[in-house]
Structures are given as structure tokens and as C-alpha cells.
Motif scaffolding. Structure first.
Motif, short mmCIF file in Angstrom:
data_model
loop_
_atom_site.label_atom_id
_atom_site.label_comp_id
_atom_site.label_asym_id
_atom_site.label_seq_id
_atom_site.Cartn_x
_atom_site.Cartn_y
_atom_site.Cartn_z
N VAL A 149 1.18 -0.77 -0.03
CA VAL A 149 -0.13 0.26 0.27
C VAL A 149 0.67 1.24 -0.46
CG1 VAL A 149 -1.38 1.34 1.17
CG2 VAL A 149 -1.98 -1.44 1.32
N ALA A 150 1.78 1.44 0.95
CA ALA A 150 2.68 2.05 1.09
C ALA A 150 3.91 3.05 -0.56
CB ALA A 150 3.68 2.06 1.92
N GLU A 151 3.81 1.93 -1.28
CA GLU A 151 4.53 1.64 -2.68
C GLU A 151 3.46 2.55 -3.65
OE1 GLU A 151 6.24 -0.43 -5.50
OE2 GLU A 151 6.69 -1.66 -3.98
N VAL A 152 2.33 2.10 -3.27
CA VAL A 152 1.39 2.59 -4.70
C VAL A 152 0.80 4.03 -4.15
CG1 VAL A 152 -0.36 1.86 -3.60
CG2 VAL A 152 0.14 1.75 -6.08
N ASN A 153 1.10 4.38 -2.95
CA ASN A 153 0.32 5.73 -2.93
C ASN A 153 1.53 6.83 -3.23
OD1 ASN A 153 -2.54 4.58 -1.57
ND2 ASN A 153 -1.83 4.75 0.79
N GLU A 154 2.31 6.03 -3.01
CA GLU A 154 3.25 7.12 -3.30
C GLU A 154 3.36 6.90 -4.93
OE1 GLU A 154 7.91 6.00 -2.21
OE2 GLU A 154 7.29 4.95 -0.27
N LYS A 155 2.82 6.12 -5.55
CA LYS A 155 3.15 6.35 -6.42
C LYS A 155 1.65 7.59 -7.28
CE LYS A 155 5.43 1.98 -8.42
NZ LYS A 155 5.33 1.21 -8.93
N ILE A 156 0.61 7.13 -6.08
CA ILE A 156 -0.74 7.96 -6.64
C ILE A 156 -0.34 9.59 -6.44
CG2 ILE A 156 -2.87 8.00 -5.85
CD1 ILE A 156 -2.89 5.34 -5.41
N LEU A 157 0.31 9.58 -4.66
CA LEU A 157 0.85 11.23 -4.78
C LEU A 157 1.64 11.30 -6.03
CD1 LEU A 157 1.31 10.29 -0.63
CD2 LEU A 157 -0.94 11.51 -1.71
N ALA A 158 2.37 11.05 -6.49
CA ALA A 158 3.41 11.42 -7.33
C ALA A 158 2.25 12.67 -8.45
CB ALA A 158 4.05 10.60 -7.35
N ALA A 159 2.01 10.77 -9.04
CA ALA A 159 0.88 11.70 -10.12
C ALA A 159 -0.40 12.43 -9.86
CB ALA A 159 0.18 10.05 -10.54
N HIS A 160 -0.57 12.43 -8.76
CA HIS A 160 -1.25 13.94 -8.29
C HIS A 160 -0.52 15.30 -7.83
CE1 HIS A 160 -5.52 12.22 -7.44
NE2 HIS A 160 -4.83 11.81 -6.52
N ARG A 161 0.66 15.22 -7.57
CA ARG A 161 1.91 16.20 -7.65
C ARG A 161 2.29 16.83 -9.53
NH1 ARG A 161 3.79 13.98 -2.79
NH2 ARG A 161 5.19 12.39 -3.83
N ALA A 162 2.73 15.50 -10.19
CA ALA A 162 2.78 15.70 -11.41
C ALA A 162 1.68 16.38 -12.50
CB ALA A 162 3.39 14.78 -11.99
N PRO A 163 1.92 17.66 -13.25
CA PRO A 163 1.20 18.43 -14.52
C PRO A 163 0.44 16.59 -14.64
CG PRO A 163 3.29 18.84 -14.59
CD PRO A 163 3.35 17.54 -13.59
N ALA A 164 -0.91 17.80 -15.17
CA ALA A 164 -1.43 16.21 -15.60
C ALA A 164 -1.20 16.07 -17.20
CB ALA A 164 -3.12 17.21 -15.18
N VAL A 165 -1.40 14.68 -17.51
CA VAL A 165 -0.71 14.76 -19.18
C VAL A 165 -2.04 13.17 -19.30
CG1 VAL A 165 0.67 13.45 -20.40
CG2 VAL A 165 1.01 15.07 -19.01
N GLY A 166 -2.81 13.58 -20.08
CA GLY A 166 -4.16 12.03 -20.30
C GLY A 166 -5.08 12.79 -18.79
N PRO A 167 -6.24 11.82 -18.88
CA PRO A 167 -7.23 12.17 -18.54
C PRO A 167 -6.80 12.14 -16.80
CG PRO A 167 -6.93 9.18 -19.05
CD PRO A 167 -5.84 10.26 -19.47
N PRO A 168 -7.56 12.57 -15.76
CA PRO A 168 -7.17 13.33 -15.01
C PRO A 168 -7.34 11.75 -14.39
CG PRO A 168 -9.63 13.98 -15.17
CD PRO A 168 -9.24 13.00 -16.74
N LEU A 169 -6.60 12.11 -12.83
CA LEU A 169 -6.32 11.13 -11.60
C LEU A 169 -6.60 10.38 -10.94
CD1 LEU A 169 -5.16 8.50 -11.45
CD2 LEU A 169 -2.98 9.84 -9.85
N LYS A 170 -8.66 9.97 -10.80
CA LYS A 170 -9.03 10.16 -9.88
C LYS A 170 -9.16 9.20 -9.04
CE LYS A 170 -12.88 13.20 -12.65
NZ LYS A 170 -14.29 12.92 -13.40
#
Length: 135
Positions: free
Chosen positions: A93-114
Motif C-alpha cells: 500500500v505504501a509503495e502504490v500510495n507514493e506513486k498515486i501522490l506523485a501522479a497528483h503532484r505532477a502536471p496532468a497528462v492524459g485523463p485526470p487521476l480520480k
């Protein structure tokens, strides 16, 4: 290094001779796949076959980052179900949450991450309940 083609010899016979001599020396004997059928020979022709094969070998994805993170979150949930310990669940869970948070911080590319970060405590509780149902 191979020798240069001598003048007056056509390329086909020169190349054929180079291949024949290399084969006689056994230079092709240890090639992977020797004696086996070509993979995917019966598949329909795909002119981008080599791109797809390279991407698979290099573990690259053509998905936009938001969709790739969603896919990783789904894989993490499946991995949680097969985890052997609570610690392993929390690590997944910690590993995937890091990726989710990084994706939220990065500029949006493609469909929004909901997608919100996964709740480790809830997943641990569900994992425990699933383990109790087995035993």
C-alpha cells in the motif's frame, strides 16, 4: 572484423560465403531459439511488432501516467489479497500510495487521476478478515 567485399564479386555471393563460413566455424550454434519455431509466426501481421516487443522487454508502457497509476493500484489490490503478512500489506500500500501522490503532484497528462491514496488500515482489516475466513 569481417573482411571487405573484394572488387568484382557481387554482394550476394560474398555475403552468402561469409554466412556459410561462419556457420561452418560454428558461430551460430549457441544462438537462443536455435531449432525452435519463430515465436508468434501464426499471429496476424503487425507492422509495429518490433516496437511492441521492445516495449515489453524494457517494461515500458504507452499508457498516460494517470492510467498507468490506476493499473498499478489495481495490481496492488490484487497483491494485497495474496500477501503473507500485515507488514507486506502495508509495504504494498505504501509503495502504490507514493506513486498515486506523485501522479497528483505532477502536471496532468492524459485523463485526470480520480484516485485517492489507498487506506492501509482498511486494507489490513479486510486482509485479516479474508485470512480468518480461510482458517
Amino acid at each position: 572484423m569481417t573482411e571487405r567485399k573484394p572488387p568484382g564479386v557481387d554482394f550476394e555471393s560474398w555475403v552468402d560465403r561469409q554466412i556459410r563460413e561462419a556457420s561452418e566455424r560454428g558461430e551460430f550454434d549457441d544462438l537462443p531459439g536455435k531449432g525452435k519455431p519463430l515465436p508468434d509466426l501464426d499471429q496476424p501481421y503487425d507492422e509495429l511488432w518490433w516496437v511492441r516487443a521492445k516495449m515489453a522487454r524494457e517494461q515500458l508502457s504507452a499508457l498516460p501516467p494517470s492510467l498507468a497509476v490506476r493499473k498499478e493500484a489495481e495490481a496492488a489490490l490484487a497483491a494485497v489479497a495474496g500477501a503473507r503478512s500485515e507488514k507486506e500489506v502495508r509495504e504494498i500500500v505504501a509503495e502504490v500510495n507514493e506513486k498515486i501522490l506523485a501522479a497528483h503532484r505532477a502536471p496532468a497528462v492524459g485523463p485526470p487521476l480520480k484516485l485517492a491514496p489507498l487506506d492501509a488500515d482498511t486494507l489490513v482489516r479486510e486482509w485479516r478478515e479474508g485470512r480468518q475466513g480461510r482458517g
